[in-house]
Design a protein around this motif. Structure first.
Motif, PDB file in Angstrom:
ATOM      1  N   ASP A 149       3.319  -5.606   6.717  1.00  0.00           N
ATOM      2  CA  ASP A 149       3.684  -6.190   8.097  1.00  0.00           C
ATOM      3  C   ASP A 149       3.363  -5.173   9.148  1.00  0.00           C
ATOM      4  O   ASP A 149       3.748  -4.176   9.083  1.00  0.00           O
ATOM      5  N   PHE A 150       2.710  -5.805   9.933  1.00  0.00           N
ATOM      6  CA  PHE A 150       2.675  -5.205  11.428  1.00  0.00           C
ATOM      7  C   PHE A 150       2.734  -5.827  12.809  1.00  0.00           C
ATOM      8  O   PHE A 150       2.207  -6.799  12.659  1.00  0.00           O
ATOM      9  N   VAL A 188      -9.044  -5.500  -3.172  1.00  0.00           N
ATOM     10  CA  VAL A 188      -8.419  -5.520  -2.638  1.00  0.00           C
ATOM     11  C   VAL A 188      -7.542  -6.270  -1.309  1.00  0.00           C
ATOM     12  O   VAL A 188      -8.042  -6.250  -0.788  1.00  0.00           O
ATOM     13  N   PRO A 189      -6.490  -7.052  -1.000  1.00  0.00           N
ATOM     14  CA  PRO A 189      -6.447  -8.064  -0.372  1.00  0.00           C
ATOM     15  C   PRO A 189      -5.802  -7.921   0.856  1.00  0.00           C
ATOM     16  O   PRO A 189      -5.246  -6.509   0.805  1.00  0.00           O
ATOM     17  N   VAL A 190      -6.654  -8.187   1.864  1.00  0.00           N
ATOM     18  CA  VAL A 190      -6.578  -8.171   2.729  1.00  0.00           C
ATOM     19  C   VAL A 190      -5.066  -7.498   3.569  1.00  0.00           C
ATOM     20  O   VAL A 190      -4.078  -6.662   4.253  1.00  0.00           O
ATOM     21  N   GLY A 191      -4.178  -8.523   3.113  1.00  0.00           N
ATOM     22  CA  GLY A 191      -2.372  -9.061   3.576  1.00  0.00           C
ATOM     23  C   GLY A 191      -1.857  -7.322   3.100  1.00  0.00           C
ATOM     24  O   GLY A 191      -0.759  -6.968   2.788  1.00  0.00           O
ATOM     25  N   ASN A 224       0.301  -1.198  -0.120  1.00  0.00           N
ATOM     26  CA  ASN A 224       0.212  -0.592   0.124  1.00  0.00           C
ATOM     27  C   ASN A 224       0.845   1.296   0.118  1.00  0.00           C
ATOM     28  O   ASN A 224       2.101   1.207   1.057  1.00  0.00           O
ATOM     29  N   LEU A 278      -3.006  -4.976   2.120  1.00  0.00           N
ATOM     30  CA  LEU A 278      -2.698  -3.237   2.747  1.00  0.00           C
ATOM     31  C   LEU A 278      -3.064  -3.331   3.464  1.00  0.00           C
ATOM     32  O   LEU A 278      -1.918  -2.074   4.026  1.00  0.00           O
ATOM     33  N   MET A 279      -2.460  -4.131   4.214  1.00  0.00           N
ATOM     34  CA  MET A 279      -2.009  -4.185   6.464  1.00  0.00           C
ATOM     35  C   MET A 279      -0.355  -3.742   5.875  1.00  0.00           C
ATOM     36  O   MET A 279       0.142  -3.279   6.832  1.00  0.00           O
ATOM     37  N   TYR A 322       0.521  -6.755  16.667  1.00  0.00           N
ATOM     38  CA  TYR A 322      -0.194  -5.930  16.784  1.00  0.00           C
ATOM     39  C   TYR A 322       0.019  -5.533  18.538  1.00  0.00           C
ATOM     40  O   TYR A 322      -1.021  -4.478  18.502  1.00  0.00           O
ATOM     41  N   GLU A 323       1.261  -4.882  18.527  1.00  0.00           N
ATOM     42  CA  GLU A 323       1.615  -3.884  19.724  1.00  0.00           C
ATOM     43  C   GLU A 323       1.668  -2.579  18.785  1.00  0.00           C
ATOM     44  O   GLU A 323       0.948  -1.671  19.696  1.00  0.00           O
ATOM     45  N   THR A 375       0.997   5.652  -0.633  1.00  0.00           N
ATOM     46  CA  THR A 375       0.464   7.137  -0.091  1.00  0.00           C
ATOM     47  C   THR A 375       0.816   8.403  -0.854  1.00  0.00           C
ATOM     48  O   THR A 375       1.594   8.404  -0.346  1.00  0.00           O
ATOM     49  N   ILE A 415      -0.749  -1.532  16.491  1.00  0.00           N
ATOM     50  CA  ILE A 415      -2.605  -1.146  16.713  1.00  0.00           C
ATOM     51  C   ILE A 415      -2.908  -0.107  17.598  1.00  0.00           C
ATOM     52  O   ILE A 415      -2.720  -0.137  18.954  1.00  0.00           O
ATOM     53  N   PRO A 416      -3.645   0.980  16.985  1.00  0.00           N
ATOM     54  CA  PRO A 416      -3.703   1.515  17.900  1.00  0.00           C
ATOM     55  C   PRO A 416      -4.845   1.853  18.153  1.00  0.00           C
ATOM     56  O   PRO A 416      -6.076   2.156  18.234  1.00  0.00           O
TER      57      PRO A 416
END
Ligand SMILES: Cc1cc2nc3c(=O)[nH]c(=O)nc-3n(C[C@H](O)[C@H](O)[C@H](O)COP(=O)(O)OP(=O)(O)OC[C@H]3O[C@@H](n4cnc5c(N)ncnc54)[C@H](O)[C@@H]3O)c2cc1C
Ligand SMILES: Cc1cc2nc3c(=O)[nH]c(=O)nc-3n(C[C@H](O)[C@H](O)[C@H](O)COP(=O)(O)OP(=O)(O)OC[C@H]3O[C@@H](n4cnc5c(N)ncnc54)[C@H](O)[C@@H]3O)c2cc1C
Lengths: 366, 465
Positions: free
Chosen positions: B451-452, B443-446, B95, B448-449, B454-455, B97, B457-458
């Protein structure tokens, strides 16, 4: 042209529809005035989660009753009782989950905690990092897209006059009641119910009542159809995730992440900056989501007042006027609280107490 | 790409309109990013087929682009745009911007195919889609093909099938000879294309290819493959007058529809004009939309054809340069006036060709056909929903799922509008298209995401208990 009714209802969401139908069943002549189309607001775009685990403690009896009404509507609204899991992934979250779900259980929701093995059995594809999970067999979902179809038919059956596409009706007091002016038409009602969701604050203001209503924009996303991945509805302890795989295989993802309001048109809009963490959380919980394509993200208005309890009762200081809205979890609770409202307006004693809006005026004065 | 996510101008769409806009903006010393989901520039007409030598007008266009300072992001699919000119797309690196001071939209058109019973049978190909098969893949849609619908592509596709060694069983044209004749003056304005068209027509005449004027397809017959089509005269009752033509494929299309999903997502103002393909974003003489520093050009802003597209693109770029304070007024006036005059001349041909497809905009639906392929929603089901009170595109979508599939309603919404219009007894131009929702493409979820953890995530505080 002027038409006369016993009650005019402003706003064709669940709140307005359920109230209108009840009042009509009590013999009132009712007109429903909707700016766009029946069920076109939050009631028709919400995530459709019927989960007792995300209901406020004090609203639990209303939510239980709402569940029963949707269950009766069954297939017409795509009702499915799948059971629901709420997940915690850290020690802090587990502590929160324990505290919150215990309070909700005490309020009457049949919630208990599951071992990790039990979680795996109910939902084998979930992320393995689950620390603690709660389960409620009553939880499930319905298809909110069908709200309009369902209620339009029910309004017709109850003999309610439906006026849709009535952009920006002008509301005022009139001799012997109230009037709504729509283009060159005038609709007159002895009583009026304001149930216009995100339009509540300006509508109340037309009668000189000023209660601050906070308008928020909630987002939902849906994937393409996929083979079966998960049966129960899934939540996160923070409430920032609701996830369910519908009967047709699509996965619906919500959790109250905030969108934006388009400056020019006032429409609610998706904000990619919040959709992404919403989907991250979803993918974390259900890793198989990574491969699925998101086909649509959308938004709707959710409104609340200072104490996050409903506005449900007489419009303070305006004899014959009522207001209903700002109900958290309103898709679940709406059909029931609307009935109570219809009872109140028709002069019957509601079986459960409502939430007098006057409390917020007093607070405002202080 | 990542080191400079902000540009003076972003152009979305690398067809003739977008490339011309990008090159022109670059010539005015603006920093430009051109985004297209295809692997190379060319758009629909000049699509590069990936094999052999790159030649012709498409090659020239690509060479001009390569020689310019325009940055390109091919294989990048825009899934979101904002009125503040933030553009999001997914590409090989996930993704991305980008932001810009000016945004030029040149996203082209898609094909209008009017559903008839059996139109989803394998072997039915869109007329414009067939041009791609024929041009870039050199594949014949069938061995004995009926070519039907309206517009110039009827001739082109039929001639190409014959040139490729196939047989054209018949041409079924909604228009009559007089409609074609009325295009002649405009065709003369572009003698080259005009002659080319005449050549196609001649080759068909020579072969004795049957042409059914003022006629339409009313059904496609065959279970797993096309075996025949039923044809009836326009305006006549299908059941009484239809006759059957045997064939093994059908190329079928009723012209093009401007791609409006991006401009509707932006809440720009739109108009309905059958002569431009139906709903299109409103743009002024300098290609400005109703939104600040957002411009639209090419078929996406109203179908005018491949000759008008680059002229509009260049005007859009000049308007952006002027609006960004990068041009003086005299130059701006002189250059845009010259281009506008030229544009008017070269647009006549394309406008006349689009004119031949007006016949396809308001054609009535037959009655029992499938309308929404993604969600399998039939005409009957839609009529029931409309009769039950769902009289907006959004309400019909909610009631029936029509338009909720991966195509985002691009192909079925015009039919839904017809059904509502018939019920409400108004013209289709009165039925607004539904609300546009992102992503503009699935768009495939993966993707868009990325690498991330869990910690990361806001999380906010949970809702009050
Ligand atoms: C994205 C999202 C997800 C949600 N998910 C869930 C969930 O999973 N579970 C759950 O229980 N709840 C959920 N909710 C909450 C729930 O949808 C709402 O609480 C409920 O639908 C509110 O119903 P309502 O009738 O008050 O408002 P609405 O449905 O918004 O109805 C108000 C109506 O009034 C009309 N109107 C406005 N102004 C005027 C005017 N001046 N004149 C005439 N008409 C007017 C509007 O067009 C609208 O149709 C969600 C909400 C959103 C936005
Ligand atoms: C299928 C088809 C076949 C056609 N065949 C012919 C023909 O043979 N001869 C002829 O004269 N005309 C043909 N036309 C008409 C022709 O497209 C136009 O006249 C001309 O190409 C218009 O140029 P344009 O730049 O406006 O749009 P296009 O050439 O269509 O270019 C638009 C570009 O935008 C890109 N795009 C759109 N949305 C996005 C997004 N969200 N993200 C990234 N990129 C995006 C597309 O990939 C495309 O490259 C055809 C049209 C279609 C739809």
């Amino acid at each position: 042209m002027t038409a006369h009714f016993d009650l005019i209802v402003i706003g064709g969401g669940i709140m307005g529809c359920a109230s209108a139908i009840r009042a009509a069943q009590h013999g009132m002549r009712v007109a429903m005035i909707e700016r766009a189309s029946i069920g076109g607001g939050a009631s028709g775009v919400n995530a459709g989660t019927l989960s007792l685990q995300i209901k406020r403690v004090k609203l639990m009896p209303y939510a239980l009753a709402g569940h029963r009404i949707w269950e009766e509507a069954g297939e017409q609204v795509g009702f499915a009782k799948t059971g629901g899991l709420t997940l915690a992934f850290t020690d802090v979250e587990a502590e929160q989950l324990r505290e919150r779900m215990t309070a909700k259980r005490e309020a009457g929701a049949p919630i208990h905690f599951l071992s990790q093995a039990e979680v795996r059995e109910k939902a084998p594809n979930l992320c393995e990092r689950v620390k603690l999970a709660s389960w409620c067999a009553e939880d499930g979902y319905a298809n909110s897209s069908l709200t309009g179809t369902y209620y339009r038919a029910a309004l017709r059956e109850a003999g309610v006059t439906i006026i849709e596409g009535a952009d920006a009706p002008l509301l005022a007091r009139a001799k012997g009641g109230f009037q709504a002016r729509i283009a060159d038409e005038e609709v007159h009602g002895t009583r009026i119910l304001l149930a216009c969701g995100a339009g509540l604050e300006p509508a109340m203001a037309m009668f000189g009542v000023h209660i601050p209503v906070r308008v928020r924009v909630n987002s939902v996303s849906v994937t393409e159809r996929a083979p079966r991945l998960v049966d129960p509805v899934i939540g996160h302890v923070t409430g920032l995730l609701t996830l369910k795989q519908k009967g047709n295989g699509t996965v619906l993802i919500g959790g109250g992440w905030q969108g934006r309001i388009d400056e020019r048109t006032g429409a609610s809009e998706v904000d990619p900056e919040t959709i992404i963490p919403n989907l991250q959380l979803a993918q974390f919980v259900l890793p198989a989501l990574a491969r699925l394509r998101v086909v649509r993200c959308w938004t709707g208005f959710e409104v609340n007042v200072a104490d996050f309890y409903p506005l449900a009762g007489p419009l303070p200081g305006v004899e014959g006027a009522y207001v209903l809205g700002c109900v958290r979890g309103g898709y679940t609770i709406g059909p029931y609280i609307g009935r109570l409202m219809g009872d109140l307006i028709a002069g019957r004693e509601p079986e459960m107490p409502l939430f007098d809006p006057a409390r917020l005026l007093a607070a405002a004065v202080q | 790409m990542t080191e400079q996510p902000h540009f003076d101008v972003i152009v979305i769409g690398g067809g003739p309109a977008g490339v011309a806009a990008a090159v022109q903006a670059d010539a005015k010393r603006l920093s430009v990013l051109l985004i297209d989901e295809q692997e190379r520039a060319g758009g629909q007409v000049y699509r590069w087929n990936g094999v052999g030598i790159d030649a012709g007008p498409g090659a020239e266009m690509r060479a001009r682009l390569a020689a310019s300072g325009v940055r390109t992001a091919f294989s990048h699919r825009c899934w979101h745009v904002q009125p503040d000119r933030t553009v999001r797309c997914t590409g090989p690196d996930g993704n991305m911007t980008f932001t810009a001071d000016a945004l030029i939209l040149a996203t082209g058109a898609s094909e209008r195919v009017t559903p008839v019973p059996g139109w989803t049978t394998p072997g039915v190909v869109g007329l414009a889609a067939a041009t791609i098969l024929l041009k870039s893949e050199g594949v014949l849609p069938g061995r004995n093909v009926v070519v039907a619908g309206c517009g110039p592509l009827l001739l082109f596709v039929a001639a190409k099938i014959i040139a490729g060694g196939g047989q054209v069983a018949a041409i079924v044209d909604r228009n009559g000879p007089s409609d074609w004749l009325s295009c002649l003056p405009a065709a003369m304005t572009n003698p080259k294309l005009g002659m080319e068209g005449a050549g196609w027509a001649l080759s068909l005449l020579k072969r004795g290819t049957p042409i059914h004027f003022n006629s339409r397809i009313v059904a496609v017959n065959g279970d797993d493959e096309v075996q025949a089509v039923s044809v009836a005269a326009v305006g006549e009752n299908a059941s009484s007058s239809a006759h059957s033509i045997a064939c093994d494929a059908l190329c079928y299309g009723d012209g093009l529809m401007p791609a409006t999903e991006m401009t509707r997502l932006l809440h720009a103002d739109h108009d309905f004009d059958a002569a431009l393909g139906g709903w299109h974003v409103r743009a002024d003489a300098h290609r400005r939309t109703s939104l600040d520093r957002i411009y639209a050009c090419g078929d996406g802003a109203g179908v005018m054809g491949a000759a008008a597209a680059p002229v509009q693109g260049r005007i859009a770029a000049l308007a952006a340069a002027w609006d960004l304070g990068k041009m003086d007024e005299a130059r701006f006036e002189a250059e845009t006036q010259r281009l506008s005059r030229y544009g008017q001349r070269v647009s006549r041909f394309g406008a006349a060709m689009t004119g031949l497809t007006v016949a396809g905009v308001r054609v009535p639906l037959t009655g029992s056909e499938m309308i929404c392929r993604c969600e399998s929603v039939s005409h009957d089901e839609l009529e029931r929903a409309v009769a039950a009170g769902a009289v907006t595109v959004n309400a019909v979508k909610a009631a029936t799922r029509c338009g909720m599939g991966p195509c985002g309603g691009r192909y079925c919404v015009p039919s839904v509008a017809k059904i509502i219009a018939a019920h409400e007894q108004v013209d289709v131009s009165r039925i607004a298209p539904g609300t546009a929702r992102p992503p503009l493409r699935p768009v495939p979820v993966g993707t868009l995401m990325g690498d991330f953890a869990y910690e990361d995530i806001p999380f906010r505080e949970p809702a009050p208990l």
